[in-house]
Structure formats: C-alpha cells, structure tokens
Design a protein around this motif. Structure first.
Motif, PDB file in Angstrom:
ATOM      1  N   VAL A 105      33.081  62.102  30.622  1.00 55.25           N
ATOM      2  CA  VAL A 105      33.493  61.153  29.585  1.00 55.25           C
ATOM      3  C   VAL A 105      33.441  59.730  30.127  1.00 55.25           C
ATOM      4  O   VAL A 105      32.928  58.816  29.473  1.00 55.25           O
ATOM      5  CB  VAL A 105      34.918  61.494  29.090  1.00 55.25           C
ATOM      6  N   ALA A 106      33.974  59.534  31.336  1.00 56.78           N
ATOM      7  CA  ALA A 106      33.963  58.197  31.939  1.00 56.78           C
ATOM      8  C   ALA A 106      32.538  57.678  32.099  1.00 56.78           C
ATOM      9  O   ALA A 106      32.250  56.508  31.826  1.00 56.78           O
ATOM     10  CB  ALA A 106      34.673  58.231  33.294  1.00 56.78           C
ATOM     11  N   GLN A 107      31.637  58.553  32.532  1.00 59.96           N
ATOM     12  CA  GLN A 107      30.243  58.145  32.722  1.00 59.96           C
ATOM     13  C   GLN A 107      29.603  57.742  31.396  1.00 59.96           C
ATOM     14  O   GLN A 107      28.892  56.730  31.313  1.00 59.96           O
ATOM     15  CB  GLN A 107      29.458  59.282  33.374  1.00 59.96           C
ATOM     16  N   ARG A 108      29.851  58.501  30.341  1.00 66.53           N
ATOM     17  CA  ARG A 108      29.266  58.162  29.038  1.00 66.53           C
ATOM     18  C   ARG A 108      29.831  56.847  28.509  1.00 66.53           C
ATOM     19  O   ARG A 108      29.092  56.020  27.955  1.00 66.53           O
ATOM     20  CB  ARG A 108      29.534  59.284  28.036  1.00 66.53           C
ATOM     21  N   LEU A 109      31.129  56.670  28.663  1.00 67.52           N
ATOM     22  CA  LEU A 109      31.750  55.448  28.156  1.00 67.52           C
ATOM     23  C   LEU A 109      31.232  54.217  28.895  1.00 67.52           C
ATOM     24  O   LEU A 109      31.025  53.162  28.286  1.00 67.52           O
ATOM     25  CB  LEU A 109      33.265  55.539  28.281  1.00 67.52           C
ATOM     26  N   ARG A 110      31.037  54.342  30.207  1.00 64.87           N
ATOM     27  CA  ARG A 110      30.480  53.210  30.961  1.00 64.87           C
ATOM     28  C   ARG A 110      29.135  52.782  30.385  1.00 64.87           C
ATOM     29  O   ARG A 110      28.806  51.601  30.352  1.00 64.87           O
ATOM     30  CB  ARG A 110      30.292  53.602  32.431  1.00 64.87           C
ATOM     31  N   GLY A 111      28.370  53.774  29.943  1.00 64.75           N
ATOM     32  CA  GLY A 111      27.014  53.502  29.476  1.00 64.75           C
ATOM     33  C   GLY A 111      26.939  52.716  28.183  1.00 64.75           C
ATOM     34  O   GLY A 111      25.878  52.164  27.861  1.00 64.75           O
ATOM     35  N   VAL A 112      28.031  52.656  27.405  1.00 65.78           N
ATOM     36  CA  VAL A 112      27.972  51.954  26.116  1.00 65.78           C
ATOM     37  C   VAL A 112      28.789  50.657  26.138  1.00 65.78           C
ATOM     38  O   VAL A 112      28.956  50.021  25.103  1.00 65.78           O
ATOM     39  CB  VAL A 112      28.472  52.862  24.971  1.00 65.78           C
ATOM     40  N   LEU A 113      29.294  50.269  27.304  1.00 64.82           N
ATOM     41  CA  LEU A 113      30.087  49.048  27.407  1.00 64.82           C
ATOM     42  C   LEU A 113      29.380  48.003  28.257  1.00 64.82           C
ATOM     43  O   LEU A 113      28.542  48.328  29.096  1.00 64.82           O
ATOM     44  CB  LEU A 113      31.461  49.353  28.017  1.00 64.82           C
ATOM     45  N   ARG A 114      29.735  46.753  28.053  1.00 68.22           N
ATOM     46  CA  ARG A 114      29.200  45.669  28.863  1.00 68.22           C
ATOM     47  C   ARG A 114      29.909  45.622  30.218  1.00 68.22           C
ATOM     48  O   ARG A 114      31.007  46.142  30.381  1.00 68.22           O
ATOM     49  CB  ARG A 114      29.400  44.326  28.149  1.00 68.22           C
ATOM     50  N   GLU A 115      29.269  44.966  31.195  1.00 62.87           N
ATOM     51  CA  GLU A 115      29.890  44.833  32.501  1.00 62.87           C
ATOM     52  C   GLU A 115      31.171  44.010  32.424  1.00 62.87           C
ATOM     53  O   GLU A 115      32.094  44.194  33.220  1.00 62.87           O
ATOM     54  CB  GLU A 115      28.918  44.185  33.491  1.00 62.87           C
ATOM     55  N   SER A 158      37.856  41.244  26.658  1.00 64.71           N
ATOM     56  CA  SER A 158      38.682  40.080  26.993  1.00 64.71           C
ATOM     57  C   SER A 158      38.266  38.815  26.270  1.00 64.71           C
ATOM     58  O   SER A 158      39.050  37.871  26.174  1.00 64.71           O
ATOM     59  CB  SER A 158      38.653  39.841  28.509  1.00 64.71           C
ATOM     60  N   ASP A 159      37.048  38.758  25.775  1.00 60.24           N
ATOM     61  CA  ASP A 159      36.598  37.562  25.064  1.00 60.24           C
ATOM     62  C   ASP A 159      35.816  38.013  23.837  1.00 60.24           C
ATOM     63  O   ASP A 159      34.630  38.322  23.927  1.00 60.24           O
ATOM     64  CB  ASP A 159      35.736  36.686  25.977  1.00 60.24           C
ATOM     65  N   ALA A 160      36.487  38.067  22.694  1.00 61.77           N
ATOM     66  CA  ALA A 160      35.852  38.581  21.479  1.00 61.77           C
ATOM     67  C   ALA A 160      36.002  37.546  20.360  1.00 61.77           C
ATOM     68  O   ALA A 160      37.026  37.519  19.661  1.00 61.77           O
ATOM     69  CB  ALA A 160      36.491  39.905  21.067  1.00 61.77           C
ATOM     70  N   PRO A 161      35.018  36.659  20.197  1.00 59.99           N
ATOM     71  CA  PRO A 161      35.121  35.624  19.154  1.00 59.99           C
ATOM     72  C   PRO A 161      35.299  36.223  17.762  1.00 59.99           C
ATOM     73  O   PRO A 161      36.069  35.722  16.963  1.00 59.99           O
ATOM     74  CB  PRO A 161      33.792  34.876  19.287  1.00 59.99           C
ATOM     75  N   LYS A 168      34.728  47.115  15.982  1.00 59.65           N
ATOM     76  CA  LYS A 168      34.102  48.179  15.189  1.00 59.65           C
ATOM     77  C   LYS A 168      32.813  48.657  15.848  1.00 59.65           C
ATOM     78  O   LYS A 168      32.542  49.864  15.912  1.00 59.65           O
ATOM     79  CB  LYS A 168      33.817  47.675  13.780  1.00 59.65           C
ATOM     80  N   LYS A 169      32.009  47.711  16.335  1.00 53.82           N
ATOM     81  CA  LYS A 169      30.741  48.080  16.969  1.00 53.82           C
ATOM     82  C   LYS A 169      30.983  48.925  18.213  1.00 53.82           C
ATOM     83  O   LYS A 169      30.336  49.964  18.413  1.00 53.82           O
ATOM     84  CB  LYS A 169      29.963  46.817  17.335  1.00 53.82           C
ATOM     85  N   VAL A 170      31.928  48.481  19.050  1.00 52.00           N
ATOM     86  CA  VAL A 170      32.223  49.236  20.273  1.00 52.00           C
ATOM     87  C   VAL A 170      32.804  50.602  19.928  1.00 52.00           C
ATOM     88  O   VAL A 170      32.449  51.625  20.542  1.00 52.00           O
ATOM     89  CB  VAL A 170      33.186  48.439  21.175  1.00 52.00           C
ATOM     90  N   ALA A 171      33.694  50.662  18.930  1.00 52.06           N
ATOM     91  CA  ALA A 171      34.307  51.939  18.546  1.00 52.06           C
ATOM     92  C   ALA A 171      33.253  52.933  18.073  1.00 52.06           C
ATOM     93  O   ALA A 171      33.295  54.124  18.416  1.00 52.06           O
ATOM     94  CB  ALA A 171      35.352  51.709  17.456  1.00 52.06           C
ATOM     95  N   LYS A 172      32.299  52.460  17.285  1.00 54.56           N
ATOM     96  CA  LYS A 172      31.238  53.358  16.806  1.00 54.56           C
ATOM     97  C   LYS A 172      30.380  53.844  17.966  1.00 54.56           C
ATOM     98  O   LYS A 172      29.964  55.014  17.996  1.00 54.56           O
ATOM     99  CB  LYS A 172      30.391  52.644  15.762  1.00 54.56           C
ATOM    100  N   ASN A 173      30.108  52.960  18.922  1.00 52.63           N
ATOM    101  CA  ASN A 173      29.339  53.383  20.101  1.00 52.63           C
ATOM    102  C   ASN A 173      30.101  54.439  20.897  1.00 52.63           C
ATOM    103  O   ASN A 173      29.511  55.392  21.425  1.00 52.63           O
ATOM    104  CB  ASN A 173      29.038  52.174  20.992  1.00 52.63           C
ATOM    105  N   ILE A 174      31.414  54.264  20.978  1.00 55.29           N
ATOM    106  CA  ILE A 174      32.234  55.249  21.696  1.00 55.29           C
ATOM    107  C   ILE A 174      32.214  56.590  20.974  1.00 55.29           C
ATOM    108  O   ILE A 174      32.065  57.654  21.592  1.00 55.29           O
ATOM    109  CB  ILE A 174      33.671  54.723  21.854  1.00 55.29           C
ATOM    110  N   ALA A 206      40.051  59.715  11.230  1.00 48.50           N
ATOM    111  CA  ALA A 206      39.360  58.472  10.872  1.00 48.50           C
ATOM    112  C   ALA A 206      38.442  57.979  11.980  1.00 48.50           C
ATOM    113  O   ALA A 206      37.681  57.049  11.769  1.00 48.50           O
ATOM    114  CB  ALA A 206      40.389  57.390  10.540  1.00 48.50           C
ATOM    115  N   GLY A 207      38.506  58.563  13.149  1.00 48.49           N
ATOM    116  CA  GLY A 207      37.680  58.083  14.254  1.00 48.49           C
ATOM    117  C   GLY A 207      38.341  56.920  14.948  1.00 48.49           C
ATOM    118  O   GLY A 207      38.743  57.009  16.100  1.00 48.49           O
ATOM    119  N   PHE A 208      38.484  55.797  14.243  1.00 48.34           N
ATOM    120  CA  PHE A 208      39.186  54.649  14.806  1.00 48.34           C
ATOM    121  C   PHE A 208      39.939  53.923  13.698  1.00 48.34           C
ATOM    122  O   PHE A 208      39.527  53.912  12.533  1.00 48.34           O
ATOM    123  CB  PHE A 208      38.225  53.693  15.520  1.00 48.34           C
TER     124      PHE A 208
END
Length: 681
Positions: A308-318, A335-338, A345-351, A403-405
């Motif tokens: 799970v950790a490996q998959r999650l790393r793959g869909v997140l930014r550094e 930490s910085d989301a304008p 929502k985008k990150v949640a769907k990727n997760i 609901a997923g998220f």
C-alpha cells in the motif's frame, strides 16, 4: 665495656664501630676482601642516607688525629714521621675511595632503575596513546611550535600534520572556516568544541570532534593550546538512526505520526504568514485490513501495508508528505494547495485508484478499500490537533457511507454537543423500544408483482423525531452497539415476515448487515434459531442478507466461505450498492451470491446520461451471464422503470414505486396499489 642503657647508646655503638674500623685501617690490610667490604660499607651509607660530605668529614678527623699522634709519639723518629704520614694518607684515601665507590654504585644503580622505570613508563604511555582513537596534541601559541602530537594522528591524516591544527588539510572545505573560528575563540582563552568532516585521500569521509583547551599563565595570557580530536562518526550515525526511528515508521519507512505533526505545524505556520495559502490534510483507513491479519496472519498484513505504501508513493508528488500513523492508518499532507478542494479531490481519486487492482500475499489475491477524510486549513481549523481530529471525523463518515472520500462537515461531527448527546441516547434506544423498521417494496419489472421488501431501520427519537441510519449506525459501530441492534433487526424482520406468511403475504424480506455483523461467526446460527424458533417456521428462502461489495474486498476465499454457509442454510445473499466499490469484478465468479443491486447513483440519471445507461446495461448483462438476479435501486420515474424493462432488469425499487413505509402503512399500500403480491422471482 657494656653500652649504657641511655639515648646515647647509638652514639656509643657508632664510636665503637669507628674505632674498630680505625684499627683495621691501621693494620694495612689491602686485599680484595677488604676492598669489597669497604664498597659494601659505602652502599650501606647510601641506604641509610649518610651523605658523602659526612663520610669525608670523618676521614678528615682520622687524618688530623693520626697526624697528631705521629707528631707527638716519642718512639717515632722525625725522619720517619713523613713516610709514615704518607702511607697513612694513602690508606685513608683508598678506604675513603672504596666507600665512595660503593656509595655511588648504589646511587647510580637507583638512578638507572628509575631511568628504566621512566623509559618503561614512557613506552606504556606511548603504546596507550597509540591505541587510543583520539588525537592529542599541544601547541605553543607564541610560535605555533608543536609540543606534543600523539601517534594516532598518522592513522587519520598520514600526509598532513600541519600546525597549529592537525589534519586541517584533510578537513572538508565546507567545514574549515568553522574549525578556524573555533581556534580563534580558543586563542581568546575560551574552551571550544567543533565538529567537522575529515577525509584522507581514498578514505571514507568521517566526522571528528575537535576540542581546543587553552592553557593560561599567571597573567591570564594563553601560552599554549592543548587539543583533542575524537572520531564521532559512529555516535553521529547512532544519533541519526535514533532520529530516524523517532520520526519514521520502521515497517514502511514512511514518516510517522510525530513527523507528520511536525510538518503539519510547519505548513500551518507558513500558511499563516502568507496570504491565500491553504493546507490539506487527508487521513485514510483501509477497509477490512483486520480480516487479512486475522485470516492470513501478521506477516501477510505487514506485506500488504508495504505494498500500500509503495502504491501511494507512486501517485503523490515529492513535495507531499505520506505518513503511516499506525495500524492500517495513513495520512497525506499537501502543504501548499492554492486550490485546496480541487487538489484534494484529485489526490483522493488517485488514491482510490490505487486500490482497484488486488494486492497479493503468496498466492492469495486480496482486495482492499479505503476511506479518506479531508480537512483544510483554515476552513476546518487553525491548528494541527483540530485538523487531525476533523479529518478523522470525515474519514469515519467516508468509511461508513461507501463514499470513498469526504471533506469535513460539522453536521456529521460526532464530537459536537448534540451528536455526543445522540451517542449517549443510543445506548438506551433498545431498552426504550425506540427503533422501528420501515419496508420498501421491490417489484418484478416484467410481471408487476410485489415480490420482496427491504427492511430499513429508523430511530424514533423522543426529542429529535425520526433519525435515519446513516446518522446513528456509525455511533453504533464505534460503541459496540451494532451487534445488539443487528440482532434486533433480524429478530423483528423475521417475526414480521412470519406474521405476513400467516396472513398469506408471501414476500421475501431483505435485511442489511454491516461489515462487523457479517464477520460475526455466530450470524448463521442466530439466523437459524430465529427462522425455526417460536413455534412458527419461516422458510429460509424468505430471507435475503444484503452486504456491500466493500465488505468482501479482502480475502475472497474467506468471504465466499461465509456466503456459502448462508446459502447452505437456504438464505440468499445480495450485493448492495454494486458499482460504487473499488474492487475487481473478478471476485463475482467466486461468490455464490443470488442478487446484484445496482446503486441508485447510476439508475437515477440513466435516462439523461448515456454513460450511466451503459453502466446499468453492462451490469445487468454481467449479472445474468453469471446467473444472478438484478435489482435496480433509486427508480424515481416511469421513464426509468420503462428503460430498465428494455435493458432486461429483473427487479426495481424506488420512490416511483413506493417510499419506505412502516408496517401498518405497507399493508394499506399493498391493498390499494396497482402492484399485486406475487411469488419471488
């Protein structure tokens, strides 16, 4: 003569000894034995600390005394006096020389012994310093003259012993200024410690601690600096390892809760200083992870968590922080989301997409789901603790609504005063008989007959009126009340079905069970007891158990075994809200289920949305190919019912047919509706 028994006895004895020695001296004996005796006497004098000046004074007294005797003795002729005096002087000087030789032999022997001791001690000290890992040195500051340098220095920097700071040439360029500043501070009379990197050619870079210890004279001036250089590489590595363990999850090597809190606080501080900055916190909890541990063991659970950790790393930014909080809980910090909501929502769907494909442990194909709760700074709180708490509330709501998220919503927060009171009231709802079942009819689309109802629990609160299950079932699960409530639903629904059977209403009744209830190993036994107890047997085929597909997103074999036990009893199983989970369709062929219920989110808009219509048709075809019945939920218009008939759907329920009704209203509705009761499809 006997010596007097007085303090002067020692002087008498000494005088007697001297007299005997004098007589022997005058005897003229000069053989080797006498010489050795005289040397021995000198050694004795040294041992008793009789200094040579006292011995020479004694011989002077001998000589003066002998000269007087020779000069005044009547029997010694004047011409013989000089020759006799000369012989006596020679004897005296021989005697004195031999005693002094013995004295100096002893003295030199001790000096040599002490010298040997000093040399041996110096050797031991040198060996000790050579074996010590530290470098020691001492430098006179007036001319930078080296006073001492330990042998260990050559092991560290063989080509460079530059002064006044040893190994400065092999000090890392980035650290040299720090070392020089430390030296200058020591020249001002202050003890200084600095750490720097040292690397000899071809060697590994290592960390060293340098200590500069100034030595001051009586006037307070620095006259020399004593130094120590100590290898701290291993201790730094231990400290860094301890820091790593303190901030990192050892299983997944992700940041842990402590480090997440630290970064969250930093992100909030930055966002407070800068305008128009938002911080997103996402908490997630895996669905049915406990079943993996219980069924396959903790080794399987650990392996799945790493995957799970490996998959999650793959869909997140550094720049995003992914952390494991413990157990099967993870967190993501943006930490910085304008545009916080859109980004979240985008990150949640990727997760969520990460959990579509199965996980594997050995040959076991494992399906997992995830519930994600989201809180945003400053909308949902202005400190880390509040954001964590509110993301947790949203996560819990997401897990129990499939609901997923979900973003945090104060209306669903169980920690508000009103909801805390509801949680307390829930404990007394059973004993006060405040629960009631409503029933929503299901019809056979092609025959128009009422063939089943779905039992839906309601809480008739004495102050707040009718409360729907999504508002209190999460409380029930978190407080351990879901078990008694589920038993009440089963008992009440089966008793109602028995009553209908006695009046000729032959309808199947569908009963929802939660994940926790489905995992109850006594579920089948309880159902059997209720079906056959009370003197009125209810055929098991009159009961259908509804579960969501997310309940099965774990070990498929384990889920299939539970469903087979229900089928062996004669109770059918339906998959509720089909299409909203994040599992693979591959599990369907492994499960002996009876019915698929298409989620209302696809049915309600299918007459306007071609994509929804395609999904509904594909689901119907898939289910029929596998031998399942299909129920469409959320049928709210005649057009939707007609389209379902065209698509070949078997059963339908929704507001177009009937709202959920209490038992007495259901009886009236059945009597007055255009639908007739018929046998189950």
């Amino acid at each position: 003569m006997s010596p007097p028994a007085e303090p002067g006895a020692y002087l008498y004895e000494l005088a007697a000894t001297q007299s005997a020695h004098f007589q022997k001296l005058l005897s003229g004996c000069t053989d080797e034995l006498s010489a050795q005796q005289l040397i021995h006497i000198g050694k004795i004098h040294y041992q008793h600390k009789i200094e040579p000046v006292w011995m020479m004074g004694a011989y002077q007294l001998y000589l003066d005394h002998l000269r007087q005797i020779i000069a005044t003795h009547p029997e010694i002729a004047p011409d013989r006096q000089y020759a006799l005096e000369t012989v006596l002087i020679k004897l005296l000087f021989r005697d004195m020389g031999l005693m002094l030789e013995g004295y100096w032999q002893s003295a030199m022997s001790l000096v040599q012994s002490e010298k040997n001791t000093v040399v041996a001690l110096q050797g031991q000290v040198s060996d000790l310093l050579a074996n010590l890992p530290q470098v020691l040195w001492s430098v006179a500051v007036k001319d930078n003259k080296l006073l001492y340098l330990s042998p260990t220095t050559k092991k560290i920097c063989t080509l460079d012993i530059e002064m006044p700071i040893p190994c400065m040439g092999w000090t890392h360029p980035d650290d040299r200024e720090t070392v020089r500043l430390g030296w200058m501070e020591a020249l001002r009379g202050n003890k200084v410690e600095v750490e720097s990197r040292v690397q000899a050619p071809g060697e590994q870079t290592r960390w060293f601690r340098r200590v500069f210890h100034p030595f001051l004279d009586s006037a307070g001036n620095v006259v020399r600096i004593d130094g120590l250089m100590d290898d701290t590489t291993e201790s730094r590595e231990i400290i860094e390892r301890q820091q790593f363990l303190a901030t990192t999850d050892s299983l997944t090597e992700l940041p842990n809760r402590s480090l997440l809190y630290d970064r969250l606080n930093q992100a909030i501080a930055v966002a407070k200083r800068e305008q128009n900055k938002q911080v997103v916190l996402m908490l997630m909890d895996l669905n049915h992870f406990k079943e993996i541990n219980d069924t396959l063991g903790h080794l399987a659970g650990d392996e799945v968590l790493r995957q799970v950790a490996q998959r999650l790393r793959g869909v997140l930014r550094e720049s995003d922080t992914l952390a494991r909080l413990g157990g099967d809980e993870f967190a993501v910090l943006l930490s910085d989301a304008p545009a916080a909501e859109a980004a979240a929502k985008k990150v949640a769907k990727n997760i969520l997409d990460c959990f579509v494909e199965p996980f594997w442990f050995q040959k076991n194909e494992l399906y997992l789901g995830v519930g994600i709760g989201i809180s945003v700074f400053p909308d949902h709180g202005d400190d880390a603790g509040v954001l964590m708490s509110r993301a947790d509330v949203a996560m819990y709501a997401a897990k129990h609504t499939d609901a997923g998220f979900l973003f945090y919503d104060p209306k669903t927060d169980p920690h508000t005063q009103q909801r805390l009171q509801l949680s307390s009231d829930l404990r007394h709802a059973l004993e006060r008989n405040e629960f009631v079942l409503y029933y929503q009819p299901q019809i056979n689309i092609h025959s128009g007959r009422i063939i089943a109802v779905e039992a839906l629990i309601r809480w008739n609160h004495p102050e707040h009126g009718m409360i729907f299950p999504d508002q209190f079932i999460p409380f029930a699960e978190s407080t351990g009340l879901i078990g008694p409530i589920t038993e009440w639903v089963l008992r009440t629904a089966i008793a109602q079905c028995k009553t209908w059977q006695m009046t000729g209403m032959e309808m199947r009744i569908a009963i929802n069970v939660t994940a926790r209830s489905f995992q109850d190993p006594l579920l089948v036994d309880k159902l059997e007891s209720l079906l056959y107890g009370g003197g009125n047997r209810l055929p098991p085929e009159r009961i259908e158990i509804e579960i969501t597909e997310n309940i099965l997103m774990v070990d498929i074999e384990h889920g299939a075994k539970a469903i087979r036990r229900l089928r062996d009893l004669g109770v059918s199983v339906a998959i509720d809200d089909f299409g909203t989970g994040y599992s693979s369709l591959a599990y369907l062929k492994k499960l002996p289920i009876h019915t698929l219920k298409i989620d209302k989110s696809f049915v309600m808009n299918m007459t306007e949305d071609d994509n929804d219509a395609v999904i509904v048709r594909s689901t119907i075809d898939l289910a029929h190919n596998l031998g399942y019945l299909v129920v469409a939920e959320g049928v709210e218009t005649r057009d939707a019912l007609d389209l379902l008939a065209v698509l070949g759907c078997d059963l339908a329920q929704g507001y177009h047919i009937s709202h959920p009704l209490p038992e007495d209203e259901l009886i009236l509705w059945v009597k007055n509706s255009a639908w007739s009761i018929g046998e189950s499809a």
